[in-house]
Design a protein around this motif. Structure first.
Motif, short mmCIF file in Angstrom:
data_model
loop_
_atom_site.label_atom_id
_atom_site.label_comp_id
_atom_site.label_asym_id
_atom_site.label_seq_id
_atom_site.Cartn_x
_atom_site.Cartn_y
_atom_site.Cartn_z
N LEU A 5 -38.47 -11.88 -34.41
CA LEU A 5 -39.36 -12.55 -35.51
C LEU A 5 -38.09 -13.28 -36.46
O LEU A 5 -38.59 -14.23 -36.91
N GLU A 6 -36.92 -12.49 -36.52
CA GLU A 6 -36.07 -12.97 -37.26
C GLU A 6 -34.61 -12.78 -36.71
O GLU A 6 -34.36 -11.64 -36.36
N LYS A 7 -33.57 -13.65 -37.24
CA LYS A 7 -32.20 -13.20 -36.53
C LYS A 7 -31.31 -13.93 -37.61
O LYS A 7 -31.56 -15.12 -38.22
N VAL A 8 -30.44 -12.96 -38.11
CA VAL A 8 -29.61 -13.40 -39.27
C VAL A 8 -27.87 -13.00 -38.87
O VAL A 8 -28.06 -11.86 -38.55
N THR A 58 -42.91 -4.02 -37.84
CA THR A 58 -41.68 -4.76 -37.47
C THR A 58 -40.51 -3.63 -37.56
O THR A 58 -40.61 -2.55 -38.14
N THR A 60 -36.12 -3.18 -37.33
CA THR A 60 -35.00 -3.93 -37.58
C THR A 60 -33.63 -3.36 -36.88
O THR A 60 -33.69 -1.95 -36.85
N LYS A 77 -32.74 -16.51 -30.40
CA LYS A 77 -33.19 -16.84 -31.70
C LYS A 77 -34.67 -16.33 -31.97
O LYS A 77 -35.30 -16.01 -31.10
N ALA A 78 -34.92 -16.42 -33.05
CA ALA A 78 -36.39 -16.46 -33.70
C ALA A 78 -37.61 -17.09 -32.68
O ALA A 78 -37.43 -18.21 -32.50
#
Length: 278
Positions: A5-8, A58, A60, A77-78
């Protein structure tokens, strides 16, 4: 399949990902890990969970790029999907009865000790967090750690930020301030955990360390994560990953972590060649 869902990118070679994993998010507790597989030909790798939101479903994770699989994972990636995600696995961190704790994290280990500090704070304990990195650019989760800590001490090896020195030195200063500490939780590179355990042993303070970095298969079947704890053979994946820091044979642990360095380098070199079309 599990969607990213998210990549940082948190720092050089350190990545945070938020995954869509409602079943795991509902059951996961601090100190536990998951095992993921990127695709059909990929290997299984264990990664410690950093946070979970049962309502949003979710999970993490934070990981460091150290080999082929983590490099491939960091390239995703997301919106991309992982083939397999299993967990939660491992024994949760035992925090019951702890009223005053010091949580020490070094490097990417800051991401692993963070959920322990958060769980301690949630149960009403006083939490002093000490986090460190080689330099300011490699420091992660400073704001997040500050938000769940009564006191936060930041160190850098080169003095580029915070206190100049090692987390073990900062810990010694906290102990010598005279405050009674129930337990120290330390997660990071093996030399760091060894140094922290040496400090706390002199003061008789219970110390828990995580040996998650040596895990491979994460089911207890391959035997690669054998460690010596109090003179007994333990498996990090099923008996841990957390153990009494004063009982761990850190020299043996460091030696075992180097066992597959040649094969890991060959695999990484081959992957890099494939990425560049050579």
């Amino acid at each position: 399949m599990t969607k990213i869902l998210e990549k940082v990118d948190l720092s050089e070679n350190v990545v945070k990902m938020v995954l869509d994993a409602p079943a795991i998010a509902r059951k996961r507790r601090a100190g536990q890990f998951v095992v993921l597989k990127i695709d059909e030909k990929g290997e299984r790798i264990p990664l410690t969970t950093v946070d979970a939101d049962p309502e949003k479903g979710t999970l993490t994770i934070i990981f460091q790029v150290v080999g082929k699989t983590t490099a491939k994972l960091a390239a995703m990636k997301a919106g991309d999907e992982l083939m397999d995600l299993q967990g939660p696995l491992g024994r949760p961190t035992h925090i019951e009865g702890v009223k005053n704790a010091v949580c020490v994290g070094g490097g990417v280990g800051v991401g692993v000790v963070y959920p322990i500090a958060a769980a301690l704070k949630k149960q009403g304990a006083k939490v002093t967090s000490i986090i460190g990195a080689r330099c300011k650019d490699l420091l992660i989760l400073e704001d997040e750690t500050r938000s769940i800590s009564d006191n936060l001490i930041v160190t850098t090896d080169d003095g580029s930020y915070g206190v100049h020195g090692f987390v073990s030195d900062a810990l010694k200063n906290v102990i010598e301030s005279g405050e009674k500490i129930d337990e120290v939780f330390a997660i990071g590179p093996v030399p760091m955990m060894k140094a922290v355990a040496a400090v706390t042993k002199n003061y008789g303070i219970k110390t828990t360390v995580s040996l998650n970095s040596i895990m491979v298969d994460a089911t207890g079947m391959c035997g690669a994560c054998r460690v010596a704890v109090g003179g007994e053979t333990k498996f990090a994946c099923v008996d841990g990953p957390e153990f009494d820091g004063h009982a761990v044979d850190f020299d043996l642990l460091a030696s075992r972590l180097r066992m597959y360095m040649t094969q890991e380098k060959e695999s990484m070199d081959k992957y890099r060649c494939e990425c560049h079309g050579k």
